[in-house]
Motif scaffolding. Structure first.
Motif, PDB file in Angstrom:
ATOM      1  N   LEU A  60       3.492   7.621   1.360  1.00 58.15           N
ATOM      2  CA  LEU A  60       2.779   7.912   0.119  1.00 58.15           C
ATOM      3  C   LEU A  60       2.257   9.343   0.065  1.00 58.15           C
ATOM      4  CD1 LEU A  60       0.532   4.700   0.001  1.00 58.15           C
ATOM      5  CD2 LEU A  60       2.894   4.975  -0.803  1.00 58.15           C
ATOM      6  N   THR A  61       2.209   9.880  -1.137  1.00 55.21           N
ATOM      7  CA  THR A  61       1.559  11.169  -1.388  1.00 55.21           C
ATOM      8  C   THR A  61       0.963  11.129  -2.791  1.00 55.21           C
ATOM      9  OG1 THR A  61       3.579  12.184  -2.259  1.00 55.21           O
ATOM     10  CG2 THR A  61       3.130  12.534   0.079  1.00 55.21           C
ATOM     11  N   PRO A  62      -0.085  11.925  -3.023  1.00 52.67           N
ATOM     12  CA  PRO A  62      -0.642  12.002  -4.377  1.00 52.67           C
ATOM     13  C   PRO A  62       0.435  12.470  -5.366  1.00 52.67           C
ATOM     14  CG  PRO A  62      -2.146  12.990  -2.807  1.00 52.67           C
ATOM     15  CD  PRO A  62      -0.852  12.733  -2.064  1.00 52.67           C
ATOM     16  N   GLY A  63       0.307  12.029  -6.582  1.00 50.14           N
ATOM     17  CA  GLY A  63       1.279  12.404  -7.599  1.00 50.14           C
ATOM     18  C   GLY A  63       2.399  11.393  -7.750  1.00 50.14           C
ATOM     19  N   HIS A  64       2.453  10.431  -6.850  1.00 50.16           N
ATOM     20  CA  HIS A  64       3.449   9.365  -6.925  1.00 50.16           C
ATOM     21  C   HIS A  64       2.703   8.036  -6.944  1.00 50.16           C
ATOM     22  CE1 HIS A  64       6.938  11.944  -6.129  1.00 50.16           C
ATOM     23  NE2 HIS A  64       6.135  12.597  -5.318  1.00 50.16           N
ATOM     24  N   ALA A  65       2.931   7.260  -7.981  1.00 51.16           N
ATOM     25  CA  ALA A  65       2.257   5.967  -8.097  1.00 51.16           C
ATOM     26  C   ALA A  65       2.724   5.032  -6.982  1.00 51.16           C
ATOM     27  CB  ALA A  65       2.556   5.349  -9.451  1.00 51.16           C
ATOM     28  N   TYR A  66       1.852   4.122  -6.597  1.00 50.92           N
ATOM     29  CA  TYR A  66       2.212   3.105  -5.621  1.00 50.92           C
ATOM     30  C   TYR A  66       1.562   1.794  -6.032  1.00 50.92           C
ATOM     31  CZ  TYR A  66      -2.357   4.311  -3.558  1.00 50.92           C
ATOM     32  OH  TYR A  66      -3.687   4.553  -3.351  1.00 50.92           O
ATOM     33  N   ARG A  67       2.151   0.712  -5.576  1.00 48.18           N
ATOM     34  CA  ARG A  67       1.650  -0.626  -5.884  1.00 48.18           C
ATOM     35  C   ARG A  67       0.321  -0.855  -5.170  1.00 48.18           C
ATOM     36  NH1 ARG A  67       4.174  -6.002  -3.478  1.00 48.18           N
ATOM     37  NH2 ARG A  67       2.856  -7.518  -4.520  1.00 48.18           N
ATOM     38  N   THR A  68      -0.654  -1.378  -5.889  1.00 45.60           N
ATOM     39  CA  THR A  68      -1.943  -1.700  -5.286  1.00 45.60           C
ATOM     40  C   THR A  68      -2.208  -3.191  -5.408  1.00 45.60           C
ATOM     41  OG1 THR A  68      -3.140  -1.259  -7.342  1.00 45.60           O
ATOM     42  CG2 THR A  68      -2.939   0.578  -5.774  1.00 45.60           C
ATOM     43  N   GLY A  69      -3.075  -3.674  -4.541  1.00 43.69           N
ATOM     44  CA  GLY A  69      -3.430  -5.082  -4.590  1.00 43.69           C
ATOM     45  C   GLY A  69      -4.077  -5.539  -3.308  1.00 43.69           C
ATOM     46  N   ILE A  70      -4.051  -6.835  -3.099  1.00 44.22           N
ATOM     47  CA  ILE A  70      -4.648  -7.456  -1.924  1.00 44.22           C
ATOM     48  C   ILE A  70      -3.528  -7.837  -0.971  1.00 44.22           C
ATOM     49  CG2 ILE A  70      -5.977  -9.441  -1.101  1.00 44.22           C
ATOM     50  CD1 ILE A  70      -7.335  -9.413  -3.896  1.00 44.22           C
ATOM     51  N   HIS A  92      -7.106   2.433   0.446  1.00 45.34           N
ATOM     52  CA  HIS A  92      -6.554   2.857  -0.844  1.00 45.34           C
ATOM     53  C   HIS A  92      -5.801   1.738  -1.563  1.00 45.34           C
ATOM     54  CE1 HIS A  92      -7.914   6.812   0.257  1.00 45.34           C
ATOM     55  NE2 HIS A  92      -7.236   6.718   1.396  1.00 45.34           N
ATOM     56  N   ARG A  93      -5.974   0.502  -1.067  1.00 44.55           N
ATOM     57  CA  ARG A  93      -5.453  -0.708  -1.702  1.00 44.55           C
ATOM     58  C   ARG A  93      -3.932  -0.716  -1.883  1.00 44.55           C
ATOM     59  NH1 ARG A  93      -8.476  -4.404  -3.379  1.00 44.55           N
ATOM     60  NH2 ARG A  93      -7.309  -4.941  -5.247  1.00 44.55           N
ATOM     61  N   TYR A  94      -3.217   0.039  -1.044  1.00 49.22           N
ATOM     62  CA  TYR A  94      -1.755   0.021  -1.087  1.00 49.22           C
ATOM     63  C   TYR A  94      -1.274  -1.392  -0.748  1.00 49.22           C
ATOM     64  CZ  TYR A  94       3.047   0.749   0.558  1.00 49.22           C
ATOM     65  OH  TYR A  94       4.399   0.655   0.770  1.00 49.22           O
ATOM     66  N   CYS A  95      -0.323  -1.880  -1.514  1.00 47.07           N
ATOM     67  CA  CYS A  95       0.256  -3.206  -1.298  1.00 47.07           C
ATOM     68  C   CYS A  95       1.760  -3.024  -1.052  1.00 47.07           C
ATOM     69  CB  CYS A  95      -0.008  -4.098  -2.506  1.00 47.07           C
ATOM     70  SG  CYS A  95       0.446  -5.818  -2.241  1.00 47.07           S
ATOM     71  N   PRO A  96       2.182  -3.084   0.208  1.00 53.72           N
ATOM     72  CA  PRO A  96       3.598  -2.880   0.532  1.00 53.72           C
ATOM     73  C   PRO A  96       4.483  -4.001  -0.008  1.00 53.72           C
ATOM     74  CG  PRO A  96       2.214  -2.820   2.512  1.00 53.72           C
ATOM     75  CD  PRO A  96       1.376  -3.334   1.387  1.00 53.72           C
ATOM     76  N   PRO A  97       5.782  -3.768  -0.043  1.00 52.63           N
ATOM     77  CA  PRO A  97       6.721  -4.803  -0.488  1.00 52.63           C
ATOM     78  C   PRO A  97       6.623  -6.049   0.399  1.00 52.63           C
ATOM     79  CG  PRO A  97       7.822  -2.679  -0.327  1.00 52.63           C
ATOM     80  CD  PRO A  97       6.470  -2.517   0.287  1.00 52.63           C
ATOM     81  N   VAL A  98       6.799  -7.204  -0.208  1.00 54.62           N
ATOM     82  CA  VAL A  98       6.652  -8.470   0.514  1.00 54.62           C
ATOM     83  C   VAL A  98       7.639  -8.591   1.669  1.00 54.62           C
ATOM     84  CG1 VAL A  98       8.134  -9.823  -1.041  1.00 54.62           C
ATOM     85  CG2 VAL A  98       6.283 -10.950   0.239  1.00 54.62           C
ATOM     86  N   GLU A  99       8.859  -8.086   1.514  1.00 49.49           N
ATOM     87  CA  GLU A  99       9.835  -8.196   2.594  1.00 49.49           C
ATOM     88  C   GLU A  99       9.393  -7.407   3.828  1.00 49.49           C
ATOM     89  OE1 GLU A  99      10.189  -6.978  -0.604  1.00 49.49           O
ATOM     90  OE2 GLU A  99      12.227  -6.215  -0.781  1.00 49.49           O
TER      91      GLU A  99
END
Length: 140
Positions: A25-35, A111-118
């Motif tokens: 991740l880097t600023p300027g690129h959206a990423y999935r957030t969640g629990i 930062h509440r990053y939520c990685p892919p489930v796989e």
């Protein structure tokens, strides 16, 4: 750190091993957030002491002023592990290998990053944790 979208082909070094990127991740690129399920973060911590692809330099979080995060990791979660200079690798049940910077633990926690489930399933599997129950991941 270089930005790579999740689940793209790993190209960070010339290891020659086929892997997929997660958590670059880097600023300027959206990423999935969640629990993210606690089993995932515990598994990441357990795997963190392997220091795959250890670098000489340190990468600091670009999202906050944290100097260099340190966690308790390793199989017993009792080893001091500095984040920002290595990768965590995990193998899925289908043989897919994933590579994430070890800062992924900080990204999830702070930062509440939520990685892919796989990837999450592969991390829990690689750490040898119980995978009989479905992992709990939810988007914001």
């Amino acid at each position: 750190m270089t930005y790579y979208p999740d689940l793209t082909t790993y190209e960070y070094d010339a290891s020659g091993q086929e892997m997929l990127n997660v958590g670059w991740l880097t600023p300027g690129h959206a990423y999935r957030t969640g629990i993210v399920d606690d089993r995932v973060t515990d598994a990441l911590k357990a795997l963190s002491s392997a220091y795959d692809n250890q670098m000489r330099g340190v990468h600091h979080c670009e999202f906050c002023s944290t100097e260099r995060p340190v966690i308790l990791g390793g199989p017993a979660l009792d080893t001091q592990v500095w984040l920002g200079s290595a990768e965590i690798r995990a193998r899925g049940a289908d043989g897919t290998v994933y590579s994430a910077p070890n800062l992924v633990i900080h990204y999830i926690a702070e930062h509440r990053y939520c990685p892919p489930v796989e990837f999450c399933r592969a991390v829990v599997r690689t750490a040898g944790a119980d995978t009989t129950d479905e992992l709990v991941l939810s988007d914001d």
